[in-house]
Design an enzyme around this catalytic site. Sequence first.
Site, PDB file in Angstrom:
ATOM      1  N   CYS A 114      -2.690  -8.648  -4.941  1.00 21.09           N
ATOM      2  CA  CYS A 114      -1.447  -9.358  -4.633  1.00 21.09           C
ATOM      3  C   CYS A 114      -1.523 -10.780  -5.174  1.00 21.09           C
ATOM      4  O   CYS A 114      -2.536 -11.469  -4.972  1.00 21.09           O
ATOM      5  CB  CYS A 114      -1.226  -9.384  -3.117  1.00 21.09           C
ATOM      6  SG  CYS A 114       0.253 -10.279  -2.604  1.00 21.09           S
ATOM      7  N   HIS A 157       4.554  -1.791  -1.435  1.00 22.34           N
ATOM      8  CA  HIS A 157       3.874  -3.083  -1.307  1.00 22.34           C
ATOM      9  C   HIS A 157       4.886  -4.226  -1.245  1.00 22.34           C
ATOM     10  O   HIS A 157       4.795  -5.110  -0.383  1.00 22.34           O
ATOM     11  CB  HIS A 157       2.937  -3.258  -2.516  1.00 22.34           C
ATOM     12  CG  HIS A 157       2.238  -4.575  -2.592  1.00 22.34           C
ATOM     13  ND1 HIS A 157       0.863  -4.710  -2.455  1.00 22.34           N
ATOM     14  CD2 HIS A 157       2.701  -5.837  -2.828  1.00 22.34           C
ATOM     15  CE1 HIS A 157       0.532  -5.988  -2.582  1.00 22.34           C
ATOM     16  NE2 HIS A 157       1.625  -6.693  -2.821  1.00 22.34           N
ATOM     17  N   GLU A 158       5.876  -4.194  -2.156  1.00 22.50           N
ATOM     18  CA  GLU A 158       6.855  -5.280  -2.211  1.00 22.50           C
ATOM     19  C   GLU A 158       7.821  -5.221  -1.025  1.00 22.50           C
ATOM     20  O   GLU A 158       8.235  -6.263  -0.504  1.00 22.50           O
ATOM     21  CB  GLU A 158       7.623  -5.247  -3.535  1.00 22.50           C
ATOM     22  CG  GLU A 158       6.764  -5.391  -4.779  1.00 22.50           C
ATOM     23  CD  GLU A 158       5.862  -6.610  -4.771  1.00 22.50           C
ATOM     24  OE1 GLU A 158       6.145  -7.579  -4.036  1.00 22.50           O
ATOM     25  OE2 GLU A 158       4.852  -6.605  -5.495  1.00 22.50           O
ATOM     26  N   HIS A 161       6.316  -6.935   1.800  1.00 22.70           N
ATOM     27  CA  HIS A 161       6.495  -8.390   1.740  1.00 22.70           C
ATOM     28  C   HIS A 161       7.810  -8.816   2.389  1.00 22.70           C
ATOM     29  O   HIS A 161       7.866  -9.818   3.107  1.00 22.70           O
ATOM     30  CB  HIS A 161       6.483  -8.865   0.285  1.00 22.70           C
ATOM     31  CG  HIS A 161       5.123  -9.183  -0.242  1.00 22.70           C
ATOM     32  ND1 HIS A 161       4.285 -10.116   0.330  1.00 22.70           N
ATOM     33  CD2 HIS A 161       4.447  -8.693  -1.327  1.00 22.70           C
ATOM     34  CE1 HIS A 161       3.161 -10.196  -0.360  1.00 22.70           C
ATOM     35  NE2 HIS A 161       3.226  -9.339  -1.372  1.00 22.70           N
TER      36      HIS A 161
END
Length: 200
Positions: A114, A157-158, A161
């Site tokens: 990341c 993953h995003e 966030h």
Amino acid sequence: MIIMDTITQAKPYNLVLVPDVRLNQKSVDVLEINDEIKECMDRLLATIHANQGIGISAVQVGIMKRIVVIDIDGVHKKLEQDHIPGMHGGKPLYMVNPELIEKSTELETMDEGCMSVPNVYVNVTRSAEIKVKYLDYEGKEQTLKVEKGLLSACIQHEIDHTNGVIILDYLSPLKRQMQMKKVEKYKKLLQRTEEKENLS
């Protein structure tokens, strides 16, 4: 992982790094895709390319909006790996207000890095296949079904966030503390390098 951006002339943002508290806060929905939001997406793409990444969420540059940009295909092209099939049509993937609407029970574990957690890689287990709904660069609603692999992990993953979740949150408190020491060591090394460059 990738080379400096040669596609967009947009100015990259500065990255937000752990332990910045914004990385653990939820982003808000974008109400309208206007010129300001498009400029943000352009600059996010430039930030990916300038920082050797494949995907980014707006919170990683301090913008608390649910905006994700991914450019895995651009990585392959820049590295002259044209034999690898495109994962998202050869163009950057812009996702505004992305939402996972389907997740498979089959799981897949990948070693994830990341840009906001430099010098750290974490084994993260996620759904292998997903279906995601989002607004594209022009504000049109899209759905995308993704089979297992890098793109599926990157999208999840995003989206993490945008929900205030980072890869360190998948670790035990002890392992998280150990990885944070690696981050701080890297940041100090980076600072010393920048200071030397400024003096030269």
